[in-house]
Scaffold this motif. Structure first.
Motif, PDB file in Angstrom:
ATOM      1  N   MET A 165       0.858  -1.180   0.000  1.00 11.05           N
ATOM      2  CA  MET A 165       0.000   0.000   0.000  1.00 11.05           C
ATOM      3  C   MET A 165       0.898   1.234   0.000  1.00 11.05           C
ATOM      4  O   MET A 165       1.981   1.234   0.597  1.00 11.05           O
ATOM      5  N   ASP A 166       0.468   2.300  -0.659  1.00  4.94           N
ATOM      6  CA  ASP A 166       1.255   3.521  -0.778  1.00  4.94           C
ATOM      7  C   ASP A 166       0.757   4.597   0.184  1.00  4.94           C
ATOM      8  O   ASP A 166      -0.414   4.596   0.593  1.00  4.94           O
ATOM      9  N   ASN A 167       1.673   5.525   0.500  1.00  2.00           N
ATOM     10  CA  ASN A 167       1.347   6.729   1.287  1.00  2.00           C
ATOM     11  C   ASN A 167       0.544   6.377   2.543  1.00  2.00           C
ATOM     12  O   ASN A 167      -0.573   6.832   2.738  1.00  2.00           O
ATOM     13  N   ILE A 168       1.174   5.582   3.406  1.00  3.05           N
ATOM     14  CA  ILE A 168       0.437   5.049   4.556  1.00  3.05           C
ATOM     15  C   ILE A 168       0.636   5.918   5.803  1.00  3.05           C
ATOM     16  O   ILE A 168       1.630   6.646   5.946  1.00  3.05           O
ATOM     17  N   LYS A 169      -0.350   5.801   6.709  1.00  2.00           N
ATOM     18  CA  LYS A 169      -0.282   6.466   8.010  1.00  2.00           C
ATOM     19  C   LYS A 169      -1.149   5.669   8.966  1.00  2.00           C
ATOM     20  O   LYS A 169      -2.263   5.280   8.631  1.00  2.00           O
ATOM     21  N   GLY A 170      -0.626   5.428  10.192  1.00  2.00           N
ATOM     22  CA  GLY A 170      -1.410   4.675  11.166  1.00  2.00           C
ATOM     23  C   GLY A 170      -0.535   4.102  12.248  1.00  2.00           C
ATOM     24  O   GLY A 170       0.427   4.747  12.698  1.00  2.00           O
ATOM     25  N   LYS A 171      -0.851   2.869  12.677  1.00  2.00           N
ATOM     26  CA  LYS A 171      -0.100   2.238  13.756  1.00  2.00           C
ATOM     27  C   LYS A 171       0.313   0.824  13.368  1.00  2.00           C
ATOM     28  O   LYS A 171      -0.449   0.111  12.701  1.00  2.00           O
ATOM     29  N   ALA A 172       1.510   0.453  13.807  1.00  2.00           N
ATOM     30  CA  ALA A 172       1.985  -0.918  13.717  1.00  2.00           C
ATOM     31  C   ALA A 172       2.445  -1.290  15.116  1.00  2.00           C
ATOM     32  O   ALA A 172       3.401  -0.706  15.624  1.00  2.00           O
ATOM     33  N   GLY A 173       1.751  -2.232  15.755  1.00  2.00           N
ATOM     34  CA  GLY A 173       2.000  -2.489  17.159  1.00  2.00           C
ATOM     35  C   GLY A 173       1.619  -1.267  17.964  1.00  2.00           C
ATOM     36  O   GLY A 173       0.531  -0.716  17.808  1.00  2.00           O
ATOM     37  N   ASN A 174       2.532  -0.792  18.829  1.00  2.00           N
ATOM     38  CA  ASN A 174       2.253   0.431  19.590  1.00  2.00           C
ATOM     39  C   ASN A 174       2.992   1.641  19.032  1.00  2.00           C
ATOM     40  O   ASN A 174       3.118   2.664  19.692  1.00  2.00           O
ATOM     41  N   GLN A 175       3.479   1.530  17.782  1.00  5.21           N
ATOM     42  CA  GLN A 175       4.210   2.614  17.149  1.00  5.21           C
ATOM     43  C   GLN A 175       3.355   3.313  16.101  1.00  5.21           C
ATOM     44  O   GLN A 175       2.660   2.659  15.324  1.00  5.21           O
TER      45      GLN A 175
END
Length: 507
Positions: A165-175
């Motif tokens: 996926m392109d241009n992502i924003k959010g969380k991975a684990g607690n980061q």
């Protein structure tokens, strides 16, 4: 328009702080009254809060469970997990397996994947899903990184569990993460031109920027060409950086504070890998009253063993210091077979200096501890050890047994307490150097912690000297969390000393 379901299900298929020594808790009190036991409990509570599921994560798990209950045939685990599609306008061609869904499209795979978008197309035979415009992705698959992301041009193959996926924003684990592109694999996710931080602000107080970030669930995060940034400004950079799961990354950023003894001070721990398992470390420490108080070391670490050479100033939590000019060290620790017992071996030899005294200092020790004995939210920690300390200055040798019993009680998320009995034949009364040496042979440490609200925690730590039959230390702490930083205020009532420390939120 009515919402429709694609006919049926598509079978296309992280020893507490005992004298033997362990790593500091992320939120540590910097004290010698034993309150670090409470810091480990607080760390566990913080981890529990961070790992609590959001409402949409809970909904995904519920929907995945519903898919499993509604299966019309036995699950074939050799094939991809079943998938359900929903959309306001959905068309499906049984001849070639292609489909197009428009409107509020929701795709759920039984292994806890969710894809949402305004328009989705794909193919059930090749097991591909494409979201050409904006996409929302959730991943709660056991053994994989928990992901909640928004981005564009998503592609996922639910048979191979791979995608991008392109241009992502959010969380991975607690980061909190961003990136130009993310790629999904069964055993990892890879982010290109990305950022990572535990600070959820729109403009984070601190973050790491890297050309490539690879996250291995429950193992480690590897970054390549990484920059360490404060308020968007790069403070230093490295070609390669690796952080183990559960390891605090706060050490990469400076800590500042004030104390009666040192005045204003700044501390910053830096590490640079040299070769495999070998790193050069600089523990920078500058005080207004004493100036440069740093130390440096080159360390080899692997499989529970650690050895190296160190040089510079060292100060303990009781304001005792020595200068090592230099000193060599070695340590090894391991569990004894399949038992609950752990042993440790350590040795140090070098030239020590303090207040006009120069001595060739040697210390050799062995320790034995047991894993915590847990019952009804209590935890009992037991340890013992033997050490030999030699000094060339006065040709002395101090041999001594030590043992301890520490009991902690985690009442609830707000209250915790501890009490410990400690005995050490080697102490300040028979040691040449006061640094990192206990005050008395027999003592009791006890205290408690109370979390007032989500931002404030109060701690009391005390020590009773059983040799002198008096309270030797009573310390008070206030922890205050800002959005992405933490303030720790300590008052040592017996010494009438203040210490204030400000640090970035550990992660």
């Amino acid at each position: 328009m009515n919402r429709h379901k694609l006919a049926g299900l598509l079978a296309v298929a992280v020893m507490l702080p005992l004298p033997s020594g362990v790593a500091l808790a992320a939120y540590h009190s910097d004290s010698d009254t034993g309150v670090s036991a409470l810091d480990y409990i607080e760390d566990r509570h913080r981890a529990e809060r961070e790992n609590r599921l959001s409402d949409e994560q809970k909904k995904l798990l519920e929907d995945a469970k519903a898919l499993e209950k509604n299966l019309r045939y036995p699950l074939d685990k050799t094939k991809a997990m079943p998938v359900a599609f929903e959309g306001d306008d959905l068309t499906y061609d049984e001849r070639d397996g292609s489909f197009v869904a428009k409107g509020h499209v929701d795709i759920v795979q039984m292994d806890a994947h969710r894809f949402q978008g305004a328009e989705v197309n794909g193919n059930t035979k090749t097991q591909d899903v494409f979201v050409p415009d904006k996409a929302h992705v959730l991943q709660m698959t056991p053994g994989q990184v928990r992901v909640t992301l928004d981005g564009y041009k998503a592609h996922y193959n639910y048979g191979k569990s791979t995608g991008a996926m392109d241009n992502i924003k959010g969380k991975a684990g607690n980061q909190y993460i961003t990136g130009k592109r993310v790629e999904f694999y069964p055993d990892r996710i890879v982010i290109f031109e990305g950022t990572q931080t535990k600070c959820g602000a729109k403009n984070p107080d601190y973050q790491l920027k890297a050309k490539k970030i690879t996250i291995y669930p429950n193992d480690k995060t590897v970054m390549e060409n990484v920059k360490f940034c404060i308020r968007g400004k790069t403070i230093y950079s490295r070609k390669y950086y690796e952080q183990k799961a559960g390891e605090s990354g706060a050490k990469n950023f400076p800590t500042v504070g004030y104390s009666n003894d040192d005045g204003v001070w700044i501390q910053w721990d830096l590490s640079q890998p040299l070769t495999k398992n070998v790193a050069a470390n600089a523990n920078l420490h500058v005080t207004a009253k004493d100036g440069w108080r740093s130390n440096y070391n080159i360390t080899w670490s692997h499989a529970g063993m650690r050895t190296g050479v160190t040089y510079g100033y060292f100060e303990d939590s009781d304001n005792n210091w020595v200068k090592k000019q230099p000193s060599a060290f070695w340590s090894y620790g391991h569990k004894i077979g399949d038992t609950h017992l752990n042993y440790g071996l350590s040795a140090e030899y070098g030239r020590w200096y303090n207040k006009g005294i120069h001595s060739n200092h040697g210390k050799y020790s062995i320790s034995l501890s047991r894993d915590a004995i847990r019952f009804h939210r209590f935890a009992l920690h037991l340890s013992t050890g033997y050490s030999v300390t030699t000094e060339s200055y006065n040709d002395s040798q101090v041999n001594g047994w030590s043992w301890s019993a520490l009991l902690t009680k985690d009442f609830d998320e707000r209250w915790a307490a501890y009490a410990g009995y400690y005995y050490s034949q080697s102490n300040k009364r028979n040691s040449l150097f006061q640094f990192d040496t206990v005050d008395t042979a027999r003592r009791i440490d006890c205290g408690f912690s109370y979390r007032l609200d989500s931002k404030n925690r109060f701690v009391v730590g005390s020590r009773y000297d059983l040799e002198a039959n008096k309270w030797s230390k009573i310390d008070y702490y206030w922890y205050h969390d800002f959005h992405c930083t933490q303030l720790i205020l300590r008052y040592r009532s017996k010494e009438n000393q203040w210490n204030v420390r400000w640090q970035f939120t550990p992660w």
